[in-house]
Design a protein around this motif. Sequence first.
Motif, PDB file in Angstrom:
ATOM      1  N   HIS A 176       0.876  -1.179   0.000  1.00  0.00           N
ATOM      2  CA  HIS A 176       0.000   0.000   0.000  1.00  0.00           C
ATOM      3  C   HIS A 176       0.906   1.219   0.000  1.00  0.00           C
ATOM      4  CE1 HIS A 176      -3.202  -2.724   1.327  1.00  0.00           C
ATOM      5  NE2 HIS A 176      -2.339  -3.173   2.206  1.00  0.00           N
ATOM      6  N   LEU A 177       1.190   1.755  -1.137  1.00  0.00           N
ATOM      7  CA  LEU A 177       2.195   2.808  -1.236  1.00  0.00           C
ATOM      8  C   LEU A 177       1.580   4.190  -1.419  1.00  0.00           C
ATOM      9  CD1 LEU A 177       4.815   0.957  -3.468  1.00  0.00           C
ATOM     10  CD2 LEU A 177       4.675   1.063  -0.973  1.00  0.00           C
ATOM     11  N   PHE A 178       0.327   4.372  -1.008  1.00  0.00           N
ATOM     12  CA  PHE A 178      -0.322   5.659  -1.227  1.00  0.00           C
ATOM     13  C   PHE A 178       0.342   6.788  -0.452  1.00  0.00           C
ATOM     14  CE2 PHE A 178      -2.833   3.336   1.929  1.00  0.00           C
ATOM     15  CZ  PHE A 178      -2.829   4.215   3.008  1.00  0.00           C
ATOM     16  N   GLU A 179       0.992   6.486   0.679  1.00  0.00           N
ATOM     17  CA  GLU A 179       1.662   7.540   1.441  1.00  0.00           C
ATOM     18  C   GLU A 179       3.121   7.731   1.024  1.00  0.00           C
ATOM     19  OE1 GLU A 179       2.119   4.002   4.368  1.00  0.00           O
ATOM     20  OE2 GLU A 179       0.868   4.521   2.688  1.00  0.00           O
ATOM     21  N   ALA A 180       3.609   6.911   0.107  1.00  0.00           N
ATOM     22  CA  ALA A 180       4.993   7.015  -0.360  1.00  0.00           C
ATOM     23  C   ALA A 180       5.103   8.099  -1.432  1.00  0.00           C
ATOM     24  CB  ALA A 180       5.460   5.680  -0.918  1.00  0.00           C
ATOM     25  N   SER A 181       6.222   8.787  -1.435  1.00  0.00           N
ATOM     26  CA  SER A 181       6.465   9.803  -2.468  1.00  0.00           C
ATOM     27  C   SER A 181       6.766   9.111  -3.802  1.00  0.00           C
ATOM     28  CB  SER A 181       7.651  10.687  -2.067  1.00  0.00           C
ATOM     29  OG  SER A 181       8.854   9.931  -2.118  1.00  0.00           O
ATOM     30  N   GLU A 182       6.758   9.890  -4.867  1.00  0.00           N
ATOM     31  CA  GLU A 182       7.073   9.330  -6.189  1.00  0.00           C
ATOM     32  C   GLU A 182       8.499   8.775  -6.213  1.00  0.00           C
ATOM     33  OE1 GLU A 182       6.560   7.738  -9.678  1.00  0.00           O
ATOM     34  OE2 GLU A 182       4.930   8.728  -8.590  1.00  0.00           O
ATOM     35  N   ALA A 183       9.430   9.459  -5.541  1.00  0.00           N
ATOM     36  CA  ALA A 183      10.816   8.977  -5.479  1.00  0.00           C
ATOM     37  C   ALA A 183      10.884   7.647  -4.724  1.00  0.00           C
ATOM     38  CB  ALA A 183      11.704  10.016  -4.797  1.00  0.00           C
ATOM     39  N   GLN A 184      10.111   7.515  -3.649  1.00  0.00           N
ATOM     40  CA  GLN A 184      10.099   6.258  -2.895  1.00  0.00           C
ATOM     41  C   GLN A 184       9.466   5.148  -3.714  1.00  0.00           C
ATOM     42  OE1 GLN A 184       8.037   7.874   0.515  1.00  0.00           O
ATOM     43  NE2 GLN A 184       9.916   7.852   1.742  1.00  0.00           N
ATOM     44  N   ARG A 185       8.391   5.454  -4.443  1.00  0.00           N
ATOM     45  CA  ARG A 185       7.762   4.435  -5.305  1.00  0.00           C
ATOM     46  C   ARG A 185       8.732   3.970  -6.383  1.00  0.00           C
ATOM     47  NH1 ARG A 185       3.258   8.103  -5.928  1.00  0.00           N
ATOM     48  NH2 ARG A 185       2.035   7.896  -4.051  1.00  0.00           N
ATOM     49  N   SER A 186       9.494   4.907  -6.941  1.00  0.00           N
ATOM     50  CA  SER A 186      10.493   4.548  -7.957  1.00  0.00           C
ATOM     51  C   SER A 186      11.569   3.642  -7.371  1.00  0.00           C
ATOM     52  CB  SER A 186      11.143   5.803  -8.538  1.00  0.00           C
ATOM     53  OG  SER A 186      10.211   6.528  -9.279  1.00  0.00           O
ATOM     54  N   LEU A 187      11.980   3.933  -6.134  1.00  0.00           N
ATOM     55  CA  LEU A 187      12.984   3.113  -5.464  1.00  0.00           C
ATOM     56  C   LEU A 187      12.469   1.689  -5.230  1.00  0.00           C
ATOM     57  CD1 LEU A 187      15.815   3.141  -4.104  1.00  0.00           C
ATOM     58  CD2 LEU A 187      14.655   3.828  -1.993  1.00  0.00           C
ATOM     59  N   LEU A 188      11.162   1.560  -4.970  1.00  0.00           N
ATOM     60  CA  LEU A 188      10.569   0.246  -4.681  1.00  0.00           C
ATOM     61  C   LEU A 188      10.060  -0.476  -5.924  1.00  0.00           C
ATOM     62  CD1 LEU A 188       8.662   1.075  -1.382  1.00  0.00           C
ATOM     63  CD2 LEU A 188      10.840  -0.138  -1.644  1.00  0.00           C
ATOM     64  N   ARG A 189      10.084   0.173  -7.078  1.00  0.00           N
ATOM     65  CA  ARG A 189       9.573  -0.462  -8.302  1.00  0.00           C
ATOM     66  C   ARG A 189      10.252  -1.792  -8.616  1.00  0.00           C
ATOM     67  NH1 ARG A 189       8.786   3.844 -11.330  1.00  0.00           N
ATOM     68  NH2 ARG A 189       6.673   3.915 -10.541  1.00  0.00           N
ATOM     69  N   PRO A 190      11.589  -1.917  -8.476  1.00  0.00           N
ATOM     70  CA  PRO A 190      12.217  -3.232  -8.705  1.00  0.00           C
ATOM     71  C   PRO A 190      11.699  -4.300  -7.731  1.00  0.00           C
ATOM     72  CG  PRO A 190      13.890  -1.511  -8.761  1.00  0.00           C
ATOM     73  CD  PRO A 190      12.616  -0.870  -8.266  1.00  0.00           C
ATOM     74  N   SER A 191      11.336  -3.902  -6.526  1.00  0.00           N
ATOM     75  CA  SER A 191      10.779  -4.849  -5.557  1.00  0.00           C
ATOM     76  C   SER A 191       9.420  -5.358  -6.014  1.00  0.00           C
ATOM     77  CB  SER A 191      10.646  -4.181  -4.181  1.00  0.00           C
ATOM     78  OG  SER A 191      11.911  -3.832  -3.666  1.00  0.00           O
ATOM     79  N   LEU A 192       8.580  -4.452  -6.524  1.00  0.00           N
ATOM     80  CA  LEU A 192       7.264  -4.853  -7.018  1.00  0.00           C
ATOM     81  C   LEU A 192       7.405  -5.743  -8.251  1.00  0.00           C
ATOM     82  CD1 LEU A 192       5.341  -1.479  -6.641  1.00  0.00           C
ATOM     83  CD2 LEU A 192       5.428  -3.411  -5.044  1.00  0.00           C
ATOM     84  N   ASP A 193       8.356  -5.403  -9.125  1.00  0.00           N
ATOM     85  CA  ASP A 193       8.616  -6.238 -10.302  1.00  0.00           C
ATOM     86  C   ASP A 193       9.066  -7.637  -9.880  1.00  0.00           C
ATOM     87  OD1 ASP A 193       7.937  -4.203 -12.028  1.00  0.00           O
ATOM     88  OD2 ASP A 193      10.012  -3.644 -12.484  1.00  0.00           O
ATOM     89  N   ALA A 194       9.955  -7.694  -8.880  1.00  0.00           N
ATOM     90  CA  ALA A 194      10.452  -8.993  -8.404  1.00  0.00           C
ATOM     91  C   ALA A 194       9.327  -9.810  -7.791  1.00  0.00           C
ATOM     92  CB  ALA A 194      11.575  -8.796  -7.391  1.00  0.00           C
ATOM     93  N   ALA A 195       8.445  -9.162  -7.028  1.00  0.00           N
ATOM     94  CA  ALA A 195       7.323  -9.877  -6.416  1.00  0.00           C
ATOM     95  C   ALA A 195       6.415 -10.485  -7.484  1.00  0.00           C
ATOM     96  CB  ALA A 195       6.523  -8.947  -5.503  1.00  0.00           C
ATOM     97  N   ALA A 196       6.162  -9.721  -8.540  1.00  0.00           N
ATOM     98  CA  ALA A 196       5.332 -10.242  -9.637  1.00  0.00           C
ATOM     99  C   ALA A 196       6.053 -11.350 -10.381  1.00  0.00           C
ATOM    100  CB  ALA A 196       4.952  -9.104 -10.581  1.00  0.00           C
ATOM    101  N   LEU A 197       7.337 -11.149 -10.665  1.00  0.00           N
ATOM    102  CA  LEU A 197       8.129 -12.137 -11.394  1.00  0.00           C
ATOM    103  C   LEU A 197       8.241 -13.449 -10.615  1.00  0.00           C
ATOM    104  CD1 LEU A 197       9.886 -12.463 -13.978  1.00  0.00           C
ATOM    105  CD2 LEU A 197      11.828 -11.768 -12.585  1.00  0.00           C
TER     106      LEU A 197
END
Length: 124
Positions: free
Chosen positions: A70-91
């Motif tokens: 639930h990243l609604f409180e995360a900034s755009e920079a924080q979401r970008s930092l976590l994007r590889p994590s979300l990709d890995a979770a899906a992969l």
Amino acid sequence: GHWFKVELEMSGSTFAVAVYVATPTSIEKTPVGLAWDWGGGIGWGVAGLHIALALAGDDKVLPVPLGRAHLFEASEAQRSLLRPSLDAAALLNATDRYDDQSISTGDPLPFPVVHALGRWGVNG
């Protein structure tokens, strides 16, 4: 990865669903699963988000959400930092692999998993 909005019509009602499709990449860092939600504004979700952000800055470890992100409180920079994590979770098909009590709902994952012990360790 990319988010898509999918609208479904069932029994006369229309529902919108967000679908995340991971960018096909290889995972170059060591995945470490966090077996609770990330974000959500309270409790372990806040802790999970901050732990994920701290790990995401490491050059050897890749935090992987095993609950919901639930990243609604995360900034755009924080979401970008976590994007590889979300990709890995899906992969890795790792998201939603653990329920709120950290009980596995699938085959064992091929990487280390960190579990929350709960209040004073009563759920651990």
